[in-house]
Scaffold this active site. Structure first.
Site, PDB file in Angstrom:
ATOM      1  CG  ASP A   1      53.611  45.446  23.547  1.00 24.88           C
ATOM      2  OD1 ASP A   1      54.794  44.541  23.205  1.00 24.88           O
ATOM      3  OD2 ASP A   1      53.025  44.865  24.475  1.00 24.88           O
TER       4      ASP A   1
ATOM      5  CE  LYS B   1      51.543  39.038  18.426  1.00 24.89           C
ATOM      6  NZ  LYS B   1      50.119  38.055  18.472  1.00 24.89           N
TER       7      LYS B   1
END
Ligand code: SAH
Length: 410
Positions: free
Chosen positions: A195, A217
């Site tokens: 991540d 993200k």
């Protein structure tokens, strides 16, 4: 000269002569390997007695006789009497049974390595010349420390028939706030699915041929949807790969770890979870905020700022003995404050906003519920941040204790 051999003792007969402290230590080790042990000794120390009782071992309650080694794969002698040990060694020699002699300097035909383990890897140290147990133990410990740091090449080169997935909690960012187990699993991994948050630095230390897939993200990029992450985990594990799903904080705290476990189980893929230091606790802590504090906060209410505000959250915000910890809450702060004020929560409740905790860019904004929105905007507070509401967020909370400690040392 010595040849080191890894012997599987599981289900095999081992005879241990002597009932003292050395026998106790080694007995535990052999039992751990699954050996079938019988003990020969006129008397037993309490710890050997305890192991004999617990594991219902055969105890031949007398001095050693040559017949005792019949049928054994391995014999261990530690009688405390060098001539008795030598007698055991020669009985084994005649029957061609390997024998470890614990007597100082009195070699048998085998010697026990000082061992350290990491996952399925066993590293042993023996000496070719006369035994030196302290040196062996120190070397063993030094290798063990490197193994635990994840700095040795632990990764399997031969694919296992079955891959697996480990969901590893990486903590708030610094590599040394990861668990030892997490570091080891990373060092063993063929594929790492990572991540944006968490210990991204450790990825740079991995072998160049470890596949790193970033599903986090990034500004301007869409994150990989959860069902695709689940599919990636399963596909790589099914291809026989060791997969680490590296997550920020703890996998089971707003990490969607539960869904990943379910996906693996549904696909018949072995999966384990390694806990991590969650930002719920560690990020406030990085700003000196204890989320519970005797006499100040007895309970903690944790919420996802993006979710709907429930009556239990409003009750927690209003309760002076409860700390409310908000994750993913920067954008939702105005909504949360408005709901709290509408519910009559006093505007002077202390608030701390801790951005990028445990990183060099860490910053803490201290404010109150009534001023939080304006102060956060003025400071241009950004994600990732943890918002703490409650008396523990007061800047001076720990100061009196510090001064008292200072007094006490004077
Ligand atoms: N599983 C994670 C939480 C994931 S949700 C854990 O247990 O910590 C992501 C949120 O965690 C962020 O929006 C932020 O609120 C918080 N967070 C994670 N790391 C952080 C850090 N280093 N500093 C501040 N907040 C952090």
């Amino acid at each position: 000269m010595t040849t080191m051999v890894g012997i599987s003792l599981h289900g095999r007969s081992v005879v241990m002569v002597g009932g003292g402290a050395v026998t106790a230590r080694r007995l535990e080790r052999f039992l751990g390997d699954g050996a079938v042990v019988r003990v020969v000794a006129p008397e037993l120390s309490p710890s050997v007695q305890n192991l004999v009782d617990t594991h219902r071992l055969t105890w031949i309650r007398r001095r050693f006789r040559a017949v005792d080694v019949a049928g054994a794969w391995l014999v261990h002698t530690a009688t405390g009497d060098p001539s008795a040990d030598a007698h055991v060694v020669s009985a084994c020699e005649r029957k061609q049974i390997l024998c470890i002699n614990a007597a100082d300097g009195g070699h048998g035909s085998a010697r026990l390595a000082a061992e350290t383990r990491s996952g399925d890897v066993v590293v042993g140290v023996v000496s070719d010349a006369s035994v030196d147990p302290r040196r062996a133990a120190r070397l063993r410990d030094a290798v063990g420390a490197l193994l635990r740091e994840g700095s040795l090449p632990l990764r399997r080169r031969r694919a296992t028939p079955r891959g697996r997935v480990d969901l590893v909690g990486g903590g708030p960012g610094p590599a040394d706030l990861m668990t030892v187990r997490g570091r080891r699993l990373l060092a063993e991994a063929d594929v790492v699915i990572a991540d944006r948050l968490g210990p991204t630095d450790v990825l740079a230390d991995l072998d160049p041929d470890v596949e790193i897939i970033d599903v986090g993200k990034q500004p301007g990029h869409h994150p990989v949807p959860q069902h695709e992450i689940n599919a990636l985990l399963v596909a790589h594990a099914r291809a026989g790969k060791r997969v680490v799903r590296l997550k920020g904080g703890d996998p089971f705290v707003y990490g969607r770890g539960g869904e990943e476990v379910t996906a693996c189980l549904a696909a018949g893929v072995p999966v384990e979870v390694v806990p991590g230091l969650t930002s719920v606790v560690s990020v406030p802590q990085s700003a000196g905020i204890p989320i519970t504090h005797r006499g100040t906060a007895a309970g903690v209410h944790v919420i996802n700022g993006q979710a709907a505000i429930t009556s239990s959250t409003l009750a927690a915000l209003a309760d002076p003995t409860v700390t409310t910890v908000v994750l993913m809450g920067v954008a939702a702060l105005p909504r949360l404050v408005a709901a709290a004020e509408a519910a009559g929560v006093p505007g002077d409740r202390p608030v701390a906003i801790v951005e990028r905790g445990h990183t060099p860019e860490q910053r803490t904004t201290r404010t109150t519920l009534g001023r939080a929105v304006a102060d956060a905007a003025a400071a241009n507070v950004q994600n990732p941040a943890v918002i703490v509401v409650g008396d523990v967020a007061r800047a001076d909370l720990l100061l009196p204790a510090t001064q008292l400690a200072g007094d006490a040392t004077r």
